[in-house]
Design a protein around this motif. Sequence first.
Motif, PDB file in Angstrom:
ATOM      1  N   GLY A 143      -7.724  12.179  64.792  1.00 23.22           N
ATOM      2  CA  GLY A 143      -8.540  11.758  65.770  1.00 23.22           C
ATOM      3  C   GLY A 143      -8.362  10.639  65.773  1.00 23.22           C
ATOM      4  O   GLY A 143      -7.867   9.593  67.175  1.00 23.22           O
ATOM      5  N   VAL A 144      -8.664   9.761  64.870  1.00 24.06           N
ATOM      6  CA  VAL A 144      -8.842   8.165  65.053  1.00 24.06           C
ATOM      7  C   VAL A 144      -7.381   7.757  65.157  1.00 24.06           C
ATOM      8  O   VAL A 144      -6.916   6.543  65.629  1.00 24.06           O
ATOM      9  CB  VAL A 144      -9.059   7.808  63.481  1.00 24.06           C
ATOM     10  CG1 VAL A 144      -9.249   6.356  63.209  1.00 24.06           C
ATOM     11  CG2 VAL A 144     -10.733   8.419  63.668  1.00 24.06           C
ATOM     12  N   LEU A 145      -6.448   8.050  64.489  1.00 28.54           N
ATOM     13  CA  LEU A 145      -5.002   7.598  63.973  1.00 28.54           C
ATOM     14  C   LEU A 145      -4.839   7.673  65.799  1.00 28.54           C
ATOM     15  O   LEU A 145      -3.866   6.998  66.298  1.00 28.54           O
ATOM     16  CB  LEU A 145      -4.290   7.769  63.388  1.00 28.54           C
ATOM     17  CG  LEU A 145      -4.597   7.892  61.761  1.00 28.54           C
ATOM     18  CD1 LEU A 145      -3.548   8.287  61.632  1.00 28.54           C
ATOM     19  CD2 LEU A 145      -4.173   5.976  61.468  1.00 28.54           C
ATOM     20  N   ARG A 146      -4.385   8.731  66.021  1.00 28.86           N
ATOM     21  CA  ARG A 146      -4.309   8.672  67.598  1.00 28.86           C
ATOM     22  C   ARG A 146      -4.908   8.240  69.020  1.00 28.86           C
ATOM     23  O   ARG A 146      -4.502   7.301  69.724  1.00 28.86           O
ATOM     24  CB  ARG A 146      -4.761  10.655  68.083  1.00 28.86           C
ATOM     25  CG  ARG A 146      -3.451  11.505  67.317  1.00 28.86           C
ATOM     26  CD  ARG A 146      -3.535  12.876  67.990  1.00 28.86           C
ATOM     27  NE  ARG A 146      -2.080  13.814  67.784  1.00 28.86           N
ATOM     28  CZ  ARG A 146      -2.421  14.213  66.879  1.00 28.86           C
ATOM     29  NH1 ARG A 146      -2.846  14.239  65.637  1.00 28.86           N
ATOM     30  NH2 ARG A 146      -1.063  14.945  66.420  1.00 28.86           N
ATOM     31  N   THR A 147      -6.287   7.557  68.424  1.00 28.25           N
ATOM     32  CA  THR A 147      -6.600   7.002  69.385  1.00 28.25           C
ATOM     33  C   THR A 147      -6.704   5.886  68.629  1.00 28.25           C
ATOM     34  O   THR A 147      -6.598   4.446  70.153  1.00 28.25           O
ATOM     35  CB  THR A 147      -8.716   6.541  69.014  1.00 28.25           C
ATOM     36  OG1 THR A 147      -9.164   7.912  69.058  1.00 28.25           O
ATOM     37  CG2 THR A 147      -8.649   5.764  70.068  1.00 28.25           C
ATOM     38  N   TRP A 148      -6.253   5.037  67.913  1.00 28.64           N
ATOM     39  CA  TRP A 148      -4.924   3.402  67.608  1.00 28.64           C
ATOM     40  C   TRP A 148      -4.125   3.252  67.921  1.00 28.64           C
ATOM     41  O   TRP A 148      -3.469   2.583  68.607  1.00 28.64           O
ATOM     42  CB  TRP A 148      -5.378   3.526  66.197  1.00 28.64           C
ATOM     43  CG  TRP A 148      -7.019   3.222  65.680  1.00 28.64           C
ATOM     44  CD1 TRP A 148      -7.965   2.750  66.330  1.00 28.64           C
ATOM     45  CD2 TRP A 148      -6.911   2.659  64.487  1.00 28.64           C
ATOM     46  NE1 TRP A 148      -8.751   2.416  65.584  1.00 28.64           N
ATOM     47  CE2 TRP A 148      -8.740   3.035  64.269  1.00 28.64           C
ATOM     48  CE3 TRP A 148      -6.265   2.722  63.084  1.00 28.64           C
ATOM     49  CZ2 TRP A 148      -8.863   2.325  62.546  1.00 28.64           C
ATOM     50  CZ3 TRP A 148      -6.731   2.783  61.805  1.00 28.64           C
ATOM     51  CH2 TRP A 148      -7.801   2.732  61.744  1.00 28.64           C
ATOM     52  N   TYR A 149      -3.210   5.042  67.934  1.00 29.34           N
ATOM     53  CA  TYR A 149      -1.738   4.409  68.496  1.00 29.34           C
ATOM     54  C   TYR A 149      -1.745   5.932  69.863  1.00 29.34           C
ATOM     55  O   TYR A 149      -1.055   6.501  69.201  1.00 29.34           O
ATOM     56  CB  TYR A 149      -0.706   4.874  67.117  1.00 29.34           C
ATOM     57  CG  TYR A 149      -1.258   4.641  66.187  1.00 29.34           C
ATOM     58  CD1 TYR A 149      -0.912   2.590  66.271  1.00 29.34           C
ATOM     59  CD2 TYR A 149      -1.790   4.647  64.661  1.00 29.34           C
ATOM     60  CE1 TYR A 149      -1.055   2.145  65.207  1.00 29.34           C
ATOM     61  CE2 TYR A 149      -1.998   3.745  63.938  1.00 29.34           C
ATOM     62  CZ  TYR A 149      -1.539   2.754  64.394  1.00 29.34           C
ATOM     63  OH  TYR A 149      -2.004   1.049  62.860  1.00 29.34           O
ATOM     64  N   THR A 150      -2.059   4.790  70.923  1.00 30.82           N
ATOM     65  CA  THR A 150      -1.591   5.912  71.896  1.00 30.82           C
ATOM     66  C   THR A 150      -0.696   5.765  72.683  1.00 30.82           C
ATOM     67  O   THR A 150      -0.095   6.647  73.731  1.00 30.82           O
ATOM     68  CB  THR A 150      -2.859   5.842  72.798  1.00 30.82           C
ATOM     69  OG1 THR A 150      -2.475   4.734  73.634  1.00 30.82           O
ATOM     70  CG2 THR A 150      -4.100   5.486  72.620  1.00 30.82           C
ATOM     71  N   GLU A 151       0.197   5.011  71.913  1.00 35.65           N
ATOM     72  CA  GLU A 151       1.619   4.786  73.116  1.00 35.65           C
ATOM     73  C   GLU A 151       2.865   5.901  73.094  1.00 35.65           C
ATOM     74  O   GLU A 151       2.891   6.549  72.159  1.00 35.65           O
ATOM     75  CB  GLU A 151       2.359   3.280  72.528  1.00 35.65           C
ATOM     76  CG  GLU A 151       3.442   3.726  71.225  1.00 35.65           C
ATOM     77  CD  GLU A 151       2.472   3.834  69.991  1.00 35.65           C
ATOM     78  OE1 GLU A 151       2.753   4.556  68.881  1.00 35.65           O
ATOM     79  OE2 GLU A 151       1.216   3.710  70.130  1.00 35.65           O
ATOM     80  N   GLU A 152       3.700   6.044  74.326  1.00 36.54           N
ATOM     81  CA  GLU A 152       4.674   7.450  73.820  1.00 36.54           C
ATOM     82  C   GLU A 152       5.938   7.385  72.915  1.00 36.54           C
ATOM     83  O   GLU A 152       5.928   8.067  73.229  1.00 36.54           O
ATOM     84  CB  GLU A 152       5.265   7.434  75.684  1.00 36.54           C
ATOM     85  CG  GLU A 152       3.547   7.151  76.675  1.00 36.54           C
ATOM     86  CD  GLU A 152       3.467   9.198  76.527  1.00 36.54           C
ATOM     87  OE1 GLU A 152       2.028   9.405  76.640  1.00 36.54           O
ATOM     88  OE2 GLU A 152       4.261   9.735  75.625  1.00 36.54           O
TER      89      GLU A 152
END
Length: 342
Positions: free
Chosen positions: A330-339
Amino acid sequence: MPPPFGVRRFLPLPTLSHDPARLHIGVPRERDFGPHVDQTNYSVVVAEKVVVKWLTPPVPLPHPTPEILSHLVEAGFNDTAPPYAALTGPVDGRECLLALATGYLPEARDGWEWCVDEAEAGDTAFAADLGRLAADLHLALSTLPATTAAELPSAAAVRAAGALAEALELTDGEDGQWLAARADRLRHELEPLDAPIASPLIRIHGDLHVGQILRWRDGYAVIDFDGNPTVTDADPCQPAARDVAQLTTSLEHVAQVAIKRRGTPPERAADWAGRARAGLLAAYRARLAARGRPDLLDEGLIRPFEIEQECRELIYAARHLPRWRYAPMGVLRTWYTEENPS
């Protein structure tokens, strides 16, 4: 204490007597913390004054905790459970640390409880206290003589690259695919570790997350100086940024816990984590500056150490606690939200 056992004392034990004359009148009442407390070792509370932590199993000496507790007492660092004594003795022919006696902190709750409450409420006033606490701890530990030589510049980079490689190998399914698609981006984030580390190498806590910070009746206390149990080759002397990075990522983990267990909206949780992180770092910097030691923190090392920490969280989840994977992912997805991850 009769041989072959030994006791190393740090602070005088409080009296366990129950009468006005402070006479010992029998064995004080003891209790454990109950089944709701997740603990690797076994602890008992004696007379609501002392906690005795029995190491299960005993740990061979040398062990970092007695040395660190002794030094913190000498340095005047009081934001921890008062350390009273360490019990040692032989086990299978080796001298081991058997137990630690520390002060009992009334109404204490660890950060996986009180900090999640703060995330749910959206309150970040606590972050300044944590920043000052971490800075004071590092200022005290920085006066402990280093027992190791400075490592080669590539050593930290090799360890971090190894953690990323292992996390990629162990993380399967959709999470593994997502992580693999961003592997190059993560490797790029680790590149600052390729350069020589300029900040001082000091004795660090080694496992500094919010779960190690108790909020109790009279404030905050950092506990558990055993080092990181998931990293067997960690050097005890490292940049202070290593501890700082673990502390900031743990705030991000708290946000993920609030989302999953308290139903906090993800956008609110991410905003809270960002504000809490900023408040902690600002207070940490200010404290070091006020004490004339801003050199202890190399801010360029925080993000690469944070990336390594999230990789280690994924490794821990894969090897020991699969249900925890949601937090670092969840943290990594928050940091890297780019498509497009490339």
